[in-house]
Design a protein around this motif. Structure first.
Motif, PDB file in Angstrom:
ATOM      1  N   ALA A 109       0.786  -1.205  -0.001  1.00 44.81           N
ATOM      2  CA  ALA A 109      -0.009  -0.054  -0.022  1.00 44.81           C
ATOM      3  C   ALA A 109       0.874   1.386   0.101  1.00 44.81           C
ATOM      4  N   ASP A 110       1.833   1.351   0.638  1.00 44.11           N
ATOM      5  CA  ASP A 110       2.821   2.459   0.777  1.00 44.11           C
ATOM      6  C   ASP A 110       3.502   2.601  -0.588  1.00 44.11           C
ATOM      7  N   VAL A 111       3.881   1.770  -1.270  1.00 42.91           N
ATOM      8  CA  VAL A 111       4.475   1.881  -2.602  1.00 42.91           C
ATOM      9  C   VAL A 111       3.388   2.447  -3.686  1.00 42.91           C
ATOM     10  N   TYR A 112       2.008   2.058  -3.472  1.00 39.54           N
ATOM     11  CA  TYR A 112       1.137   2.625  -4.444  1.00 39.54           C
ATOM     12  C   TYR A 112       0.947   4.076  -4.023  1.00 39.54           C
ATOM     13  N   SER A 113       0.947   4.294  -2.820  1.00 37.48           N
ATOM     14  CA  SER A 113       0.536   5.754  -2.248  1.00 37.48           C
ATOM     15  C   SER A 113       1.747   6.613  -2.291  1.00 37.48           C
ATOM     16  N   SER A 114       2.923   6.169  -2.378  1.00 37.83           N
ATOM     17  CA  SER A 114       4.094   7.049  -2.448  1.00 37.83           C
ATOM     18  C   SER A 114       5.121   6.908  -3.147  1.00 37.83           C
ATOM     19  N   LYS A 115       5.610   5.550  -3.576  1.00 36.57           N
ATOM     20  CA  LYS A 115       6.733   5.251  -4.076  1.00 36.57           C
ATOM     21  C   LYS A 115       6.837   4.797  -5.458  1.00 36.57           C
ATOM     22  N   LEU A 116       5.467   4.995  -6.234  1.00 40.28           N
ATOM     23  CA  LEU A 116       5.459   4.512  -7.478  1.00 40.28           C
ATOM     24  C   LEU A 116       6.360   5.490  -8.655  1.00 40.28           C
ATOM     25  N   GLU A 117       6.657   6.650  -8.178  1.00 38.94           N
ATOM     26  CA  GLU A 117       7.510   7.444  -9.114  1.00 38.94           C
ATOM     27  C   GLU A 117       9.009   6.542  -9.187  1.00 38.94           C
ATOM     28  N   THR A 118       9.657   6.029  -7.975  1.00 36.65           N
ATOM     29  CA  THR A 118      10.516   5.343  -7.940  1.00 36.65           C
ATOM     30  C   THR A 118      10.552   4.164  -8.742  1.00 36.65           C
ATOM     31  N   VAL A 119       9.568   3.413  -8.708  1.00 42.19           N
ATOM     32  CA  VAL A 119       9.145   2.272  -9.396  1.00 42.19           C
ATOM     33  C   VAL A 119       9.281   2.773 -10.796  1.00 42.19           C
TER      34      VAL A 119
END
Length: 271
Positions: A109-119
């Motif tokens: 959930a944390d990736v979807y909310s705040s780390k997708l730009e890094t992905v």
């Protein structure tokens, strides 16, 4: 004033039309994904592992990938592996991206909310390097489609700056010609690493996908600059007016749903 029975009937018909169109789109995604997977020379997990090394290798351009804190790097790497594994397991369903999201959303959930730009940055870096190395354009297409999906996710679900996903563009990236593929990456990286490659591919005509399933063209592909876009929903393209007319019966109710969603979105933004 329409009766409750008529209103409910109209709603059921609209829902049925949306489901039917979704199934049609799923078939298109599944066919394109299967074609890419058949041509891939290496398992995706091998390429993902390669991506995790090359972005941080010395004496290589990072193609816009900034320094990533170890904690963020580890969770993004773990997420890419989990998502790509789920994607492969659902690839036969035609809704691989939606199902892969559902299977990873809770844990990451944390990736979807705040780390997708890094992905997205990691995927763009890896896809760019694949093109430069010339070792697997099909995996570069998959990387591009995943990156585009996450870009759309951020716009629709996180920033709420768009009403719907641009699925037609995602489909085209699945089966993109080299000119389209290189252009996609070149527009998203700050370096000039793909400039020469772009010059090499510039003579290749950019192709689009006709959304009439009965289109007679090979693979339903046509020169993109000559295609017709549905001006009402803006979500599908056709190779000709004849194909657009032929598909109208199937597209009409789907078009109504998309146009209504966009209208409601624009109204909410203005209020």
């Amino acid at each position: 004033m329409p009766s409750r029975k008529k209103t409910e009937g109209k709603a059921r018909r609209a829902a049925k039309a949306t489901k039917a169109k979704k199934e049609e789109e799923s078939q298109a995604v599944a066919a394109a994904a299967a074609a890419n997977q058949r041509q891939q020379k290496r398992p995706l997990e091998v390429e993902v592992q390669r991506l995790l090394v090359s972005p941080f290798a010395p004496n290589k351009c990072l193609h816009g990938l900034a320094h990533i804190p170890s904690s963020d790097k580890n969770i993004c790497i773990e997420f890419i592996n989990a998502f790509s594994t789920a994607y492969r397991s659902f690839s036969g369903s035609g809704e691989c991206f939606i199902l892969a999201t559902e299977s990873t959303k809770e844990k990451y959930a944390d990736v979807y909310s705040s780390k997708l730009e890094t992905v997205v940055s990691i995927l763009l870096n890896g896809g760019t390097q694949m093109i430069l190395d010339g070792d697997n354009h099909n995996l570069a297409r998959l990387n591009a489609t995943m990156a585009f999906y996450f870009e759309e996710w951020m716009e629709v679900e996180v920033k709420e700056s768009k009403a719907i996903f641009s699925w037609s563009k995602a489909y085209e990236l699945y089966v993109a010609d080299n000119h389209t593929l290189v252009s996609y990456y070149r527009k998203r990286i700050p370096c000039a690493c793909l400039d020469e490659k772009h010059k090499e591919e510039k003579s290749v005509k950019k192709m689009g996908l006709c959304f009439n399933l009965n289109c007679s063209l090979p693979e339903r592909k046509a020169e993109r600059s000559k295609m017709f876009c549905c001006t009402r929903c803006g979500d599908v393209n056709y190779c000709s007016v004849d194909c657009q007319k032929d598909d109208w019966k199937a597209h009409r109710q789907y078009c109504d749903v998309i146009a209504a969603k966009k209208a409601a979105f624009n109204s909410d933004k203005q209020s």
